[in-house]
Enzyme design. Sequence first.
Site, PDB file in Angstrom:
ATOM      1  CG  MET A  22      68.698  13.320 -48.164  1.00 10.09           C
ATOM      2  SD  MET A  22      70.348  12.369 -47.611  1.00 10.09           S
ATOM      3  CE  MET A  22      71.418  12.872 -48.921  1.00 10.09           C
TER       4      MET A  22
ATOM      5  CG  ASP B 282      71.155   5.055 -55.863  1.00 10.62           C
ATOM      6  OD1 ASP B 282      71.435   5.236 -57.103  1.00 10.62           O
ATOM      7  OD2 ASP B 282      70.136   5.137 -55.144  1.00 10.62           O
TER       8      ASP B 282
ATOM      9  CD  GLU C 184      93.892 -39.640 -32.449  1.00  4.59           C
ATOM     10  OE1 GLU C 184      92.992 -39.054 -32.896  1.00  4.59           O
ATOM     11  OE2 GLU C 184      94.210 -40.834 -32.503  1.00  4.59           O
TER      12      GLU C 184
ATOM     13  CB  ALA D 273      67.203   6.627 -43.686  1.00  2.54           C
TER      14      ALA D 273
ATOM     15  CE  LYS E  47      70.221  10.590 -58.974  1.00  2.00           C
ATOM     16  NZ  LYS E  47      68.578  10.884 -59.257  1.00  2.00           N
TER      17      LYS E  47
ATOM     18  N   GLY F 168      68.540   2.462 -48.625  1.00  6.44           N
ATOM     19  CA  GLY F 168      67.061   2.659 -47.889  1.00  6.44           C
ATOM     20  C   GLY F 168      66.040   1.669 -48.672  1.00  6.44           C
ATOM     21  CG  ASP F 169      61.407   1.162 -49.191  1.00  4.26           C
ATOM     22  OD1 ASP F 169      61.077  -0.081 -48.702  1.00  4.26           O
ATOM     23  OD2 ASP F 169      60.830   1.614 -50.142  1.00  4.26           O
TER      24      ASP F 169
ATOM     25  N   PRO G   6      69.976   1.001 -44.841  1.00  2.84           N
ATOM     26  CG  PRO G   6      69.861   1.236 -42.664  1.00  2.84           C
ATOM     27  CD  PRO G   6      69.251   0.281 -43.933  1.00  2.84           C
TER      28      PRO G   6
END
Length: 458
Positions: free
Chosen positions: A383, A249, A22, A333, A271, A303-304, A226
Amino acid sequence: MKTFPMFLQMRGRRVVIAGGGEQAAQKCRLILKTDAAITVLAPTLDAELADLHAQGRIGWQTGPITPASFAGTALVFVATGCPGLDASLHMLAKAAGATVNVVDQPDLCDAITPSIVDRSPVVVAIGTEGTAPVLARQIKTQLEQMLEPRLGDLAALAGRLRDLAASRLQPRMRRDLWRWVFSGPARDAHATGAERDAAKLIKSAIETGAFGADQTGSVALVGAGPGAKDLITLRGVQRLQEADVIYYDRLVDPEILDLARRDADRVYVGKAPGCHHWPQDKITNVLVSAARQGKRVVRLKCGDPGVFARGGEEMEALRAADIPYEIVPGVTAASAATAAMGGVLTERGVCDKLVLSTGQTQDDRATDWGALLQPGTRVAIYMGVGSTPQIAQALQATGFANDIQIDIVSNAQKPDQIIAHCTPATMAQTIAEQHISNPAILFLTRPYPAVQTISVAV
């Protein structure tokens, strides 16, 4: 990944299955779905395998098994049902240099058989590296329900029409065509059994180019969330899969880029503090330039895109250049950080005003933190670690420093996340001792005063 998923070419290649019961029959059923030539090695065959041999669908060898029995194979299955015999046959197969799967002995497997959703030529393979076969079957069941039974036939039709499309349409239009085929009226018609109508729709679209294709470039400002890749939105993933070029980013999780089209160009425009190799005007210029070339552009931001992400400057440049753009929101965030603490941003009776601010203001303009922190207010500072000394000094000078609660979340929703709690007086020390750095959110909360209940004896 401990195993690498790959589809093997099987047409005209040899597959050997050692065993006649089988377990061997199960593997035989699987490989019979391919164009491989199957040889079964066993002294006897069960009824199913014997019938397949009688039909000429499989070969059968009964003699002694040696390394030569496994030579020149694409794949070997060892499935006798006897662990000791399986181990011995595994050694012989490896001596022949074969790729081997030994049933129920993952430590002896070069290849692991996945759960398969078969809509040939559309094939979905699901594997858990042998750790959770029940989970693999559950996922298979869900996919079986998602993919219509005739989907493979539609894919085969598309394959037959690829050369015609290539002769009529440029690469960008071809991508738009197939996106339209698999998400529009052609697929709907095919799924209901109207295969001829679907074929006519596709052929007409190829000949006329009338399938809603838009050759003008566009830009999507997409919030990546985030950090964790599963916090990007479904729309964000869709835009990544449609993109011709992605500008991303510094803080974007590299795993999020794995969700994009494999052949999309990816350009890092990060950056880093004190090291601005990509000034904002350069970023806006390349967005406009790429869109003018007719490309679908994604500007991927941590994030946004609408919260301290320089999105406004990019939108202004796109509007000035008459470039169509779209904003795809992301989890900001502050939301991720408060969720990481197991809390909420606003809370009835405690904090019903929320202020989003930044610790890095233009021209180092001072922020009056005391004026912002009215009773019932929470201020989320993005930040803000570098501005800690000024923030702490300003809070201690308010006259209500003892009423202020401070929570700090660094690298929210990432493996190296740090959560700390302190007061205005201990904030600088806490950040230093716990080695907190940006990206971080500083939450300053001034709750409503507790309501005191006075009991009066009568």
